[in-house]
Design an enzyme around this catalytic site. Structure first.
Site, PDB file in Angstrom:
ATOM      1  N   GLY A  39       0.813  -1.211   0.000  1.00 46.29           N
ATOM      2  CA  GLY A  39       0.000   0.000   0.000  1.00 46.29           C
ATOM      3  C   GLY A  39       0.840   1.252   0.000  1.00 46.29           C
ATOM      4  N   SER A  79       4.286  -5.577  -2.998  1.00 44.16           N
ATOM      5  CA  SER A  79       4.481  -4.140  -3.157  1.00 44.16           C
ATOM      6  C   SER A  79       5.304  -3.593  -1.988  1.00 44.16           C
ATOM      7  CB  SER A  79       3.123  -3.446  -3.277  1.00 44.16           C
ATOM      8  OG  SER A  79       3.275  -2.105  -3.658  1.00 44.16           O
ATOM      9  N   ALA A  80       4.753  -2.637  -1.209  1.00 43.53           N
ATOM     10  CA  ALA A  80       5.487  -2.123  -0.063  1.00 43.53           C
ATOM     11  C   ALA A  80       5.737  -3.232   0.953  1.00 43.53           C
ATOM     12  CB  ALA A  80       4.711  -0.979   0.582  1.00 43.53           C
ATOM     13  N   HIS A  96      -0.127  -4.400 -11.346  1.00 37.88           N
ATOM     14  CA  HIS A  96       0.375  -4.416  -9.975  1.00 37.88           C
ATOM     15  C   HIS A  96      -0.702  -4.957  -9.031  1.00 37.88           C
ATOM     16  CE1 HIS A  96       3.165  -3.307  -6.872  1.00 37.88           C
ATOM     17  NE2 HIS A  96       2.307  -2.520  -6.270  1.00 37.88           N
TER      18      HIS A  96
END
Length: 1479
Positions: A639, A726-727, A966
């Site tokens: 996020g 992702s993060a 993504h």
């Protein structure tokens, strides 16, 4: 019929009498022993397939024929529930089915031949004599008189979303024959009624010779009397019932009045009307009485009640009958019923005498009281009942009369009663019934568990659920006492009830239909069978105290313990590290997710969440016994370090990060948790005042808590795997690098993000902290941190939001500044220097193939608009912006690299895909590859794996060329295609199955290929020498194992960097003798002797030559060998100054072809190698004299169709594009389906013609080859090409191929295998033996060869090679190599006819991946040299059909006989040689 099974038919002149026997003018034909069935179909048949469907298909007809008592069912609309069938009666017959052929000679039309044969004997005929089937159209009459069809609104034809069920629908009531709201209509035999006692007493009053049954009248509404009756009726039939009570249910009437059902059906409408909906639904109301206006009518309201105690509670044998289902109700389909017996008139006589009123009424039709009343101590006769409130003997007065005198409005749901009255009455009845039903076995639990009551919304009716749930269950607080109580309790029996079915609502019919379609009977049965022995952890002791979760079934004998909201740290201090939780008293109910950490909402207009947020969730799979020592997977959500939660996004109760499917299917424990994000999680001043990384510290605390406590949940603390996206993926990488995590976990998985990503580390945290401080009104001096801690946390969070406005010159990735920092403690140094900490942590890392699309569509919105062109200037500006840290020249070089293949006029799609590729590489791919290289370099015991996820995005608004965006991979890792199957296709479930298998195997063993789950293909390790990666999608095979991801890009980037570096050195070193530059020599150049410009230029030239030499050496040692010969490259001698093409044409014109066999044998042929056809590619090919288009759909499957569009002849392979599983014509956009060739779309037409299609060739993909099947008669494949398992699983890899064109007949090439003499003469002598194989592999043959290597006349025994050559069909040969130390491999020799006398021969080699590529390339090159010796012979020889052979040549003749099996009568032959002799 004659005894010898022959028969005679009338003859005529010119009859062909062979092979029949002729006698005079009659022909005697042999009878066939084939028995046939005739169906006299009562309609004109235009479509045989649909006709078969209407009578049940071949299977349905076969089942009906197998039962001689059944009639044949015909439904003109099989899928319509409002279409009742007609039935065909079965008759015996002795008919013949004849096939008559008439042939007329064209030269003499008067000469005619007629041949006749008997196809079979028709012994059974079905005739439809009673027409037609009863149909009822589901429609609604609109106010304007138009009829509106309701089929799409009331019949579930496909999976639908929630909106489908929420939209309003007109009320539709089918006739009773469909809805069965009252007594169902049946077609069963009923005996005749006799009014004469003497006639009734006879044993057989009806004789067989009577034409019709007794016509005497049956009692309906009229009262019948006989002449002998002394009394006459003084009053009409019972009708005063409604004077006692204005509202009755049908069963209540039947229980109070004994009336024949036929009388009842006609009598009730004369005295009452029927209410369909509302609180008095399914009740009969006296004429003139309106319950909606009379408050006293509330005691007559209906209460629908269902018993909810079954096998889930241990009641295996439920002592209450199930409600009869409409799915078990069918019309009578038999014709051989039991012979009618003489009717008994005892009851009828008694009924007749009752008409006078002096004799008591007969109770024959009187139902028992229990069918409409509920009494304490008795059970209902059925599990679903419709009671009136006045007929309930329960403590109801306070509920029903609670609002007496205060009734204001009569509601359609609750009538005159208060809301929830019906629910409370159901609870009371349920508890009363529960006390009197003895379970088959007491339910035992490890811990005492209170069952929470179900919350009922005001707008929710209890009827909306048909499952047996925990609504009204009493707590099992004392298992032993409960068991003793059950054992000593008297077993109650249900009341007998009625033989007739009670009333049921029409809404219930449609609800049952929907529930059956969505859930399925077998799933329910499986769940019931498995629940009785559920294993559960119960309450678990952790370091903070006891926690109690929930357990639910996930399959047969499979269960899931779920703990939600367990605190792993105390509520955190603002901008401080987390601390341990102080613990709690008693048992913590961990049954719901906690709030997410405080963060901005999706639109960045407000905040959501709480500061008290450090909680985790655990999913523990269970079998028949409690699990132990399970591997553990800890997930870190993504996020952008700004958003997210441990449960993920959700729709209603469906959460993205629900670990049920991953835990159940992978047999692992799954843990998710919250960590602080945004300003409260990653704000940093860059010093000790606010060092930052609070979110990372939260992650570390959660991982440490799991390591300390997971053993109590059945997990193995020494087998932890962290994974994220992702993060969260970058967080996984950072946690790997941190020395604080040493020993906490052994494995890690990064999905789209690593510590080296440009957004993963904040290089200027102080500036960002000051910007946030100014935003909330805090100073930027030494008191800034203290002020931020006192400030409103929501204001601080909003101040740290990301600017969503971006452009090509300012891409959004540069705005992601709230991220981890190098704090000197958790992250002590630059990430690329910390990979030594990962030496013993096995690692999987990868990206999605279009990860950058989510960012690119914000920077350049035009890429998602199919009608808009993306300006080239935007691409150039984006390249410069992404490369700004490396200078202006880097931006220009980046733009040139990504646009090198554009050409002068790049297409719109090509430009847009370039933008996505550029952002994907910069933001995700290149940093991930760098991290993999660093991990491999520092690994000791750890393994490294790389992947690329390519499953196309499911978002419908995205362009057709989209790959995996993504975060697209998350839904598959967490098994959403399984938990929400209506939203996915089977191919998506395949993708989810593969990802769960790889991920869970890796968590179990550290190797994604080894574990409890089967994988579709072996995933090789990523190493320094072999940079292999796995392409993950729904079509997994050997071709998904690839190597050198973006290798060409990286090599070019390194070359450009080297050249730029050399040029920089040249420019910086100035020469005073050079008038352009001037200056002085550095000491370095003087010492090396490179003081002059010529010397420096020589160095640059040598550097360039060195780079070229290194590239050539790389191709020699590692790249596959690709040797493709042209048509005239080999096998022709050019003389007298002619070119080889001229020589080849001259040879072909002069050569005698001989008496050739058919030119195209039947069998499988290679058309392409698999690696030559990427997903979405289309290739043109010529095979068997035909032009074909070969394309790979978006699902990965290969299709072969004729190249020319049947519309106007455009070549589909030239300019055509792939759309899903179809190929689109480049001329007019027609789309043809690859599976069957049918046209599915004409862009400018409303309807696609049924006959519009292109020929589809049978094809398959195996052993790295794309093969097509050819048979001159159009027959389906009769044999299959064997699969080589080592190629499929990736143990043997592609090392090269050669291709030659040969001017010869196809049979001459494989014939070399049997020509042993030529092998010794033309090639290296060796031991050779050829032999055909036997059934069932008669289409195969084998040749054993031992190759001996001789160099300069000397034999080298160590290099001797054993080869097994196996020919499969006419054009495929598999050569298996095996050597003592050179390894094993296989070369595929494929011969494909291009034209009748032009063959394309390819050799493709696959070899052990552990053997250096130079070895198989050497073998392939040596084979090519040997093969080209034969090419010279083949191109210049003629075919001799009857060769002169000696005894030693016998194998040649055997081979020709064996090869002839691939020809058939209609195999094409060469008619005119000149047709194919020109190149």
């Amino acid at each position: 019929m004659d005894a010898d099974n022959t028969t005679s038919v009338s003859g005529a002149e010119g009859i062909n009498k062979d092979p029949a026997m002729t006698s005079g003018n009659a022909v005697t034909l042999p009878l066939s022993d084939i028995n046939l069935v005739c169906v006299e179909y009562p309609a004109v048949v235009k479509n045989v397939k649909r006709m078969l469907q209407s009578i049940g298909g071949e299977e349905g007809v076969s089942k009906t024929y197998a039962d001689s008592t059944k009639r044949l069912e015909l439904r003109f609309r099989p899928g319509d529930p409002f279409c009742y069938p007609a039935y065909g009666n079965r008759y015996s017959s002795t008919n013949l089915l004849l096939r008559v052929r008439r042939r007329t000679r064209k030269a003499n039309p008067a000469e005619t031949q007629i041949s006749t044969e008997i196809v079979g004997i028709i012994g059974t005929t079905y005739k439809f004599q009673g027409m037609v089937d009863f149909q009822y159209l589901a429609s609604h009459s609109n106010p304007d008189g138009a009829q509106e069809s309701l089929y799409d609104k009331i019949i579930l034809r496909k999976p639908e979303t929630k909106d489908y069920y929420d939209r309003p629908v007109h009320l539709f009531l089918p006739p009773a024959i469909f809805s069965r709201m009252d007594t169902p209509v049946d077609y069963n035999y009923r005996p005749d009624v006799f009014h004469n006692k003497d006639l009734a007493a006879q044993t057989n009053p009806l004789k067989d010779h009577l034409i019709a049954p007794n016509r005497t009248r049956r009692p309906n509404n009229a009262i019948f009397i006989n002449f002998e009756d002394k009394n006459i009726p003084m009053e009409p039939l019972e009708g005063a019932l409604f004077e006692k009570r204005p509202i009755w249910s049908r069963n209540a009437v039947k229980a109070n009045v004994s009336i024949h059902p036929e009388k009842m059906k006609h009598l009730l409408p004369y005295v009452a009307y029927y209410m369909i909906t509302g609180p008095w639904r399914s009740l009969w109301i006296r004429f003139g009485y309106d319950p909606r206006k009379t408050t006293e009518a509330k005691i007559y309201q209906v209460l629908d009640f269902r018993i909810r105690y079954g096998m889930k509670r241990g009641f295996v044998e439920m002592p209450v009958k199930s409600k009869r289902s409409t799915y078990h109700y069918t019309r009578s389909t038999t014709i051989n019923r039991t012979v009618p017996q003489p009717a008994s008139v005892n009851d009828i006589a008694a009924e007749a005498t009752s008409s006078s009123g002096n004799t008591p009424a007969s109770a024959k039709y009187l139902l028992k009281e229990s069918v409409y009343t509920f009494r304490k101590g008795t059970l209902p006769p059925y599990r679903q009942m419709f009671y009136q409130l006045c007929d309930l003997d329960v403590q109801k007065q306070d509920l029903i009369h609670k609002n007496d005198g205060k009734e204001d409005v009569c509601d359609e749901k609750d009538g005159w009663c208060l809301p929830q009255t019906a629910d409370q009455l159901r609870n009371i009845i349920s508890k009363m019934i529960h006390k009197h039903i003895q379970p088959s076995q007491p339910v035992t639990l490890r811990t005492k568990r209170a069952r929470p009551k179900r919350l009922v919304r005001k707008d929710e009716d209890d009827d909306d659920s048909d499952e047996e749930d925990d609504d009204d269950d009493t707590n099992n607080n004392n298992d032993d006492d409960a068991a003793a109580e059950y054992d000593n309790e008297e077993e109650y029996k249900p009341s007998d009830g009625s033989d007739n079915e009670m009333e049921t609502e029409i809404a219930d019919y449609f609800h049952c239909l929907l529930m059956m379609a969505m859930l399925g009977v077998f799933i329910s049965v499986g769940l019931f069978l498995g629940t009785a022995n559920a294993a559960s952890l119960g309450a678990v002791l952790t370091e903070g105290g006891m926690v109690q979760g929930k357990s639910h079934s996930v399959g047969l004998f499979r269960y899931m313990d779920v703990f939600k909201g367990i605190p792993f740290a105390a509520p955190p201090g603002r901008l401080e590290k987390p601390v341990a939780h102080p613990g709690w008293e008693g048992v913590l109910k961990a049954d719901d997710y906690r709030k997410r950490c405080l963060q901005v909402n999706l639109l960045a207009t407000g905040t959501v969440g709480s500061e008290d947020c450090l909680y985790l969730n655990i999913w523990v799979p269970q079998g028949r016994s409690v699990s132990s020592n399970l591997p553990v997977m800890v997930f870190i959500y993504g996020g952008a370090f700004l958003l997210g939660a441990g449960q993920g996004a959700n729709f209603l109760d469906n959460y993205l990060y629900d670990g049920t499917e991953l835990a159940d299917r992978g047999n692992v424990i799954v843990v998710t948790f919250n960590y602080r994000v945004g300003a409260l999680g990653f704000l940093s001043t860059g010093d000790a005042d606010a060092p930052g990384n609070y979110g990372l510290w939260d992650q570390h605390a959660a991982i440490a808590w799991v390591h300390r406590n997971i053993k109590a949940f059945g997990g193995n603390p020494d087998n932890l795997t962290i994974f994220g996206e992702s993060a969260g993926s970058a967080s996984v990488s950072l946690q790997m690098l941190s020395p604080k995590n040493k020993g906490l976990f052994k494995k890690a998985i990064s999905q789209s993000g690593v510590a080296l990503c440009p957004w993963a580390i904040n290089r200027n945290p102080r500036k960002n902290a000051e910007d946030i401080a100014r935003e909330v009104g805090c100073p930027t001096d030494s008191g800034m941190v203290a002020c931020l801690k006192r400030a409103d946390p929501k204001a601080v969070t909003l101040a740290g939001k990301v600017k969503l406005v971006s452009s090509p010159t300012d891409p959004i990735v540069h705005n992601l500044y709230l991220s981890p920092v190098i704090d000197g403690e958790l992250i002590p140094a630059e990430p690329d220097t910390l990979f030594g900490n990962t030496a013993d942590i096995s690692y999987i890392a990868g990206v999605n193939d279009m990860d950058g699309h989510m960012f690119a569509m914000v920077d350049i919105p035009s890429i998602n608009n199919a009608l808009t062109t993306t300006p080239v200037e935007d691409v150039q500006a984006l390249a410069t912006s992404l490369s700004r840290d490396r200078g202006q020249q880097a931006g220009a070089a980046t733009y040139q690299e990504y646009t090198i293949n554009w050409g002068s006029k790049p297409g719109k799609e090509e430009v847009k895909k370039t933008v996505v590729e550029m952002e994907t590489d910069f933001i995700f791919l290149v940093p991930t590859q760098a991290a993999l290289y660093l991990h491999v370099d520092n690994a000791k015991t750890a393994k490294t794996y790389s992947f690329l996820f390519t499953e196309p995005s499911r978002i419908p608004v995205y362009p057709l060329w989209m790959g995996a965006d993504h975060a697209d991979d998350l839904q598959y890792v967490f098994g959403k295609p399984f938990s929400t199957p209506l939203g996915y296709f089977p191919r998506h479930r395949d993708t989810a199955k593969y990802m769960i298998a790889y991920w869970s195997n890796f968590a179990q063993t550290g190797d994604p290929n080894k574990g409890e789950s089967n994988v579709p293909v072996t995933w090789p390790e990523f190493s320094d020498a072999d940079h292999k990666y796995l392409d993950i999608n729904n079509n997994m095979n050997r071709n998904n194992v690839m190597e050198n991801l973006r290798a060409s890009l990286m090599i070019k980037a390194l070359a450009l960097a080297a050249i730029a570096l050399a040029a920089t050195f040249v420019m910086l070193v100035q020469d005073p003798s050079d008038t352009l530059l001037g200056g002085g020599y550095p000491e370095l150049w003087r010492r090396t002797g490179l003081a002059g410009a010529p010397a420096r230029a020589a160095v640059c030239i040598l550097a360039g030559v060195f780079l070229l030499a290194m590239g050539w050496l790389y191709r020699l040692l590692f790249a596959p060998l690709e040797l493709l010969r042209g048509v005239d490259d080999v096998g022709y001698i050019a003389e007298d100054g002619r070119s080889r093409a001229q020589a080849a044409n001259e040879v072909r014109r002069r050569r005698k072809t001989g008496e050739l066999p058919p030119v195209y044998p039947n069998g499988w042929y290679r058309i392409l190698d698999s690696h030559m056809l990427e997903r979405g590619d289309v290739k043109s090919a010529t095979v068997l004299g035909q032009q074909v288009a070969v394309f790979r759909g978006q699902d990965g499957k290969v299709h072969v169709v004729d190249a020319y569009c049947p519309h106007l002849g455009a070549n589909l392979a030239v300019g055509g594009r792939v759309v899903g599983g179809c190929i689109e014509c480049p001329f007019h956009g027609w789309q043809f389906r690859g599976v069957d060739g049918k046209c599915v779309k004409v862009p400018y037409a409303d309807k696609v013609p049924e006959f519009a299609k292109v020929r589809c060739w049978p094809s398959c993909e195996i052993n790295g080859l794309v093969l097509v099947w050819f048979h001159c008669d159009g027959l389906e494949p009769s044999w299959r090409v064997p699969e080589q398992s080592q190629i499929t699983c990736g143990d043997w890899v592609y090392r090269g191929r050669t291709e030659h064109f040969i001017n010869a007949h196809i049979e001459e090439i494989p014939e070399n295998a049997a020509d042993i003499a030529h092998l010794a003469h033309l090639h290296t002598p060796g031991i050779v033996e050829w032999k055909p194989e036997s059934e069932p592999n008669k289409h195969c043959s084998q040749m054993l060869v031992k190759h001996a290597l001789t160099v300069f006349g000397r034999h080298w025994p160590l290099l001797d090679l054993d080869v097994l050559a196996r020919q499969v069909g006419p054009g495929l040969v598999f050569l298996l190599f095996e050597h003592r130390f050179l390894g094993r491999g296989m070369m595929m020799h494929c011969v494909t006819p291009v034209e009748p006398l032009l063959q394309c021969v390819s050799h493709t080699i696959f070899y052990q991946s552990s053997i250096p590529p130079l070895v198989p390339k050497f073998i392939l090159r040596a084979e090519c040299i040997q093969f080209e010796r034969d090419v010279m012979i083949w191109n210049n020889k003629t075919y001799i059909s009857k060769p002169l052979l000696v005894k030693e040549d016998s194998a040649i003749q055997k081979h020709r006989r064996w090869y002839s099996q691939f020809y058939s009568e209609n195999s094409p032959r060469l008619r005119y040689q000149q047709d194919t002799l020109e190149f």
